[in-house]
Design a protein around this motif. Structure first.
Motif, PDB file in Angstrom:
ATOM      1  N   ALA A 119       0.839  -1.204   0.000  1.00 24.27           N
ATOM      2  CA  ALA A 119       0.000   0.000   0.000  1.00 24.27           C
ATOM      3  C   ALA A 119       0.877   1.258   0.000  1.00 24.27           C
ATOM      4  CB  ALA A 119      -0.942  -0.007   1.197  1.00 24.27           C
ATOM      5  N   LEU A 120       1.966   1.250   0.764  1.00 25.89           N
ATOM      6  CA  LEU A 120       2.862   2.405   0.757  1.00 25.89           C
ATOM      7  C   LEU A 120       3.556   2.533  -0.594  1.00 25.89           C
ATOM      8  CD1 LEU A 120       3.989   4.775   2.350  1.00 25.89           C
ATOM      9  CD2 LEU A 120       5.842   3.274   3.096  1.00 25.89           C
ATOM     10  N   CYS A 121       3.915   1.417  -1.189  1.00 29.16           N
ATOM     11  CA  CYS A 121       4.514   1.460  -2.539  1.00 29.16           C
ATOM     12  C   CYS A 121       3.527   2.041  -3.548  1.00 29.16           C
ATOM     13  CB  CYS A 121       4.965   0.065  -2.954  1.00 29.16           C
ATOM     14  SG  CYS A 121       6.439  -0.510  -2.085  1.00 29.16           S
ATOM     15  N   ASP A 122       2.248   1.713  -3.400  1.00 27.73           N
ATOM     16  CA  ASP A 122       1.223   2.297  -4.273  1.00 27.73           C
ATOM     17  C   ASP A 122       1.184   3.811  -4.114  1.00 27.73           C
ATOM     18  OD1 ASP A 122       0.574  -0.219  -5.221  1.00 27.73           O
ATOM     19  OD2 ASP A 122      -1.214  -0.434  -3.951  1.00 27.73           O
ATOM     20  N   ARG A 123       1.363   4.280  -2.884  1.00 29.82           N
ATOM     21  CA  ARG A 123       1.397   5.733  -2.661  1.00 29.82           C
ATOM     22  C   ARG A 123       2.608   6.358  -3.349  1.00 29.82           C
ATOM     23  NH1 ARG A 123       0.654   8.173   2.848  1.00 29.82           N
ATOM     24  NH2 ARG A 123       0.344   9.970   1.489  1.00 29.82           N
ATOM     25  N   LEU A 124       3.741   5.658  -3.338  1.00 33.20           N
ATOM     26  CA  LEU A 124       4.921   6.164  -4.038  1.00 33.20           C
ATOM     27  C   LEU A 124       4.675   6.246  -5.539  1.00 33.20           C
ATOM     28  CD1 LEU A 124       7.884   4.483  -2.163  1.00 33.20           C
ATOM     29  CD2 LEU A 124       7.660   6.918  -2.663  1.00 33.20           C
ATOM     30  N   VAL A 125       4.037   5.245  -6.094  1.00 34.36           N
ATOM     31  CA  VAL A 125       3.689   5.272  -7.517  1.00 34.36           C
ATOM     32  C   VAL A 125       2.778   6.468  -7.793  1.00 34.36           C
ATOM     33  CG1 VAL A 125       2.438   4.076  -9.367  1.00 34.36           C
ATOM     34  CG2 VAL A 125       4.030   2.804  -7.904  1.00 34.36           C
ATOM     35  N   GLY A 126       1.803   6.701  -6.933  1.00 32.21           N
ATOM     36  CA  GLY A 126       0.916   7.852  -7.091  1.00 32.21           C
ATOM     37  C   GLY A 126       1.676   9.166  -7.050  1.00 32.21           C
ATOM     38  N   TYR A 127       2.672   9.245  -6.179  1.00 29.47           N
ATOM     39  CA  TYR A 127       3.499  10.452  -6.078  1.00 29.47           C
ATOM     40  C   TYR A 127       4.285  10.671  -7.368  1.00 29.47           C
ATOM     41  CZ  TYR A 127       7.281  13.536  -4.609  1.00 29.47           C
ATOM     42  OH  TYR A 127       8.180  14.564  -4.534  1.00 29.47           O
ATOM     43  N   PHE A 128       4.963   9.623  -7.826  1.00 26.78           N
ATOM     44  CA  PHE A 128       5.814   9.766  -9.005  1.00 26.78           C
ATOM     45  C   PHE A 128       5.018   9.895 -10.302  1.00 26.78           C
ATOM     46  CE2 PHE A 128       9.041   7.408  -6.315  1.00 26.78           C
ATOM     47  CZ  PHE A 128       9.832   8.518  -6.101  1.00 26.78           C
ATOM     48  N   ASP A 129       3.958   9.137 -10.441  1.00 29.92           N
ATOM     49  CA  ASP A 129       3.233   9.097 -11.714  1.00 29.92           C
ATOM     50  C   ASP A 129       2.103  10.114 -11.817  1.00 29.92           C
ATOM     51  OD1 ASP A 129       4.899   7.039 -12.393  1.00 29.92           O
ATOM     52  OD2 ASP A 129       3.370   5.467 -12.277  1.00 29.92           O
ATOM     53  N   ARG A 130       1.477  10.418 -10.697  1.00 28.42           N
ATOM     54  CA  ARG A 130       0.286  11.286 -10.751  1.00 28.42           C
ATOM     55  C   ARG A 130       0.411  12.528  -9.858  1.00 28.42           C
ATOM     56  NH1 ARG A 130      -1.092   6.088 -10.408  1.00 28.42           N
ATOM     57  NH2 ARG A 130      -1.683   6.161  -8.217  1.00 28.42           N
ATOM     58  N   GLN A 131       1.601  12.776  -9.350  1.00 32.02           N
ATOM     59  CA  GLN A 131       1.877  13.930  -8.491  1.00 32.02           C
ATOM     60  C   GLN A 131       0.932  13.993  -7.280  1.00 32.02           C
ATOM     61  OE1 GLN A 131       1.640  14.504 -12.103  1.00 32.02           O
ATOM     62  NE2 GLN A 131       3.754  13.865 -11.961  1.00 32.02           N
ATOM     63  N   GLU A 132       0.534  12.825  -6.779  1.00 30.18           N
ATOM     64  CA  GLU A 132      -0.285  12.779  -5.567  1.00 30.18           C
ATOM     65  C   GLU A 132       0.597  13.141  -4.386  1.00 30.18           C
ATOM     66  OE1 GLU A 132      -2.022   8.859  -5.519  1.00 30.18           O
ATOM     67  OE2 GLU A 132      -3.219   9.268  -7.308  1.00 30.18           O
ATOM     68  N   PRO A 133       0.054  13.856  -3.414  1.00 31.68           N
ATOM     69  CA  PRO A 133       0.882  14.330  -2.301  1.00 31.68           C
ATOM     70  C   PRO A 133       1.468  13.189  -1.462  1.00 31.68           C
ATOM     71  CG  PRO A 133      -1.413  15.049  -2.069  1.00 31.68           C
ATOM     72  CD  PRO A 133      -1.337  14.263  -3.308  1.00 31.68           C
ATOM     73  N   LEU A 134       2.736  13.347  -1.122  1.00 30.45           N
ATOM     74  CA  LEU A 134       3.443  12.427  -0.236  1.00 30.45           C
ATOM     75  C   LEU A 134       4.711  13.143   0.202  1.00 30.45           C
ATOM     76  CD1 LEU A 134       3.598   9.524   0.984  1.00 30.45           C
ATOM     77  CD2 LEU A 134       4.943   8.895  -1.029  1.00 30.45           C
TER      78      LEU A 134
END
Length: 173
Positions: A119-134
């Protein structure tokens, strides 16, 4: 009567870090050295949360200095390109299927719950690919449930991966 970090070790480390940061010692120190620092627990020692917070700030200061030095010599675009290259080194694991991102815990040993880590890795993907906050602070404070057997990742590889991810995020922040 409470346990905390050994004051002598902490004081010695921070004194050395200050000297290294100010260029007053031939022994260099990097953000990785700060991140890898450990201290013995002793009765009556320093509050671990306060020392850990100070270490986080110190790591950020070393990365900020590294960034400033690099930008002065090579420019902001080169810094961002170097960070992007470091981020790409994370993608090998991030692209793996859930449950296969890291080595499993040794048979019979406890490790990190795979679902939590994935789940944390998914958040990293969201950060890198979709500029989701992290933020790096969020990665640092991440906790994982304990698991055994086929449901657990070995802790060491996960910790090392997160340390690299934190370094990348700190380079952007």
């Amino acid at each position: 009567m409470r346990q905390g970090y050994d004051p002598d070790e902490v004081d010695e480390f921070f004194d050395h870090a200050r000297q290294a940061y100010e260029g007053q010692t031939p022994e260099p120190m990097t953000n990785a050295d700060v991140a890898a620092s450990t201290f013995d627990l002793v009765r009556g020692g320093y509050n671990t949360h306060e020392v850990d917070a100070a270490l986080d700030r110190l790591e950020g200061a070393f990365i900020a200095r590294q960034r400033a030095d690099f930008v002065n010599g090579h420019g902001q675009e080169a810094w961002m390109a170097a960070l992007a290259e470091r981020a790409r080194t994370l993608y090998g694991r991030l692209g793996r299927p859930d449950g296969q991102k890291f080595a499993p815990a040794e048979r019979g040993q406890q490790g990190y719950d795979m679902d939590d880590v994935d789940a944390l890795c998914d958040r990293l993907v969201g950060y890198f690919d979709r500029q989701e906050p992290l933020t790096a602070a969020e990665l640092r404070s991440a906790t994982f449930s304990r698991a055994k057997g086929k449901d657990a990742y070995a802790e060491g590889p996960v910790d090392k991966f997160l340390a690299r991810a934190i370094e990348v995020l700190l380079g952007v922040e």
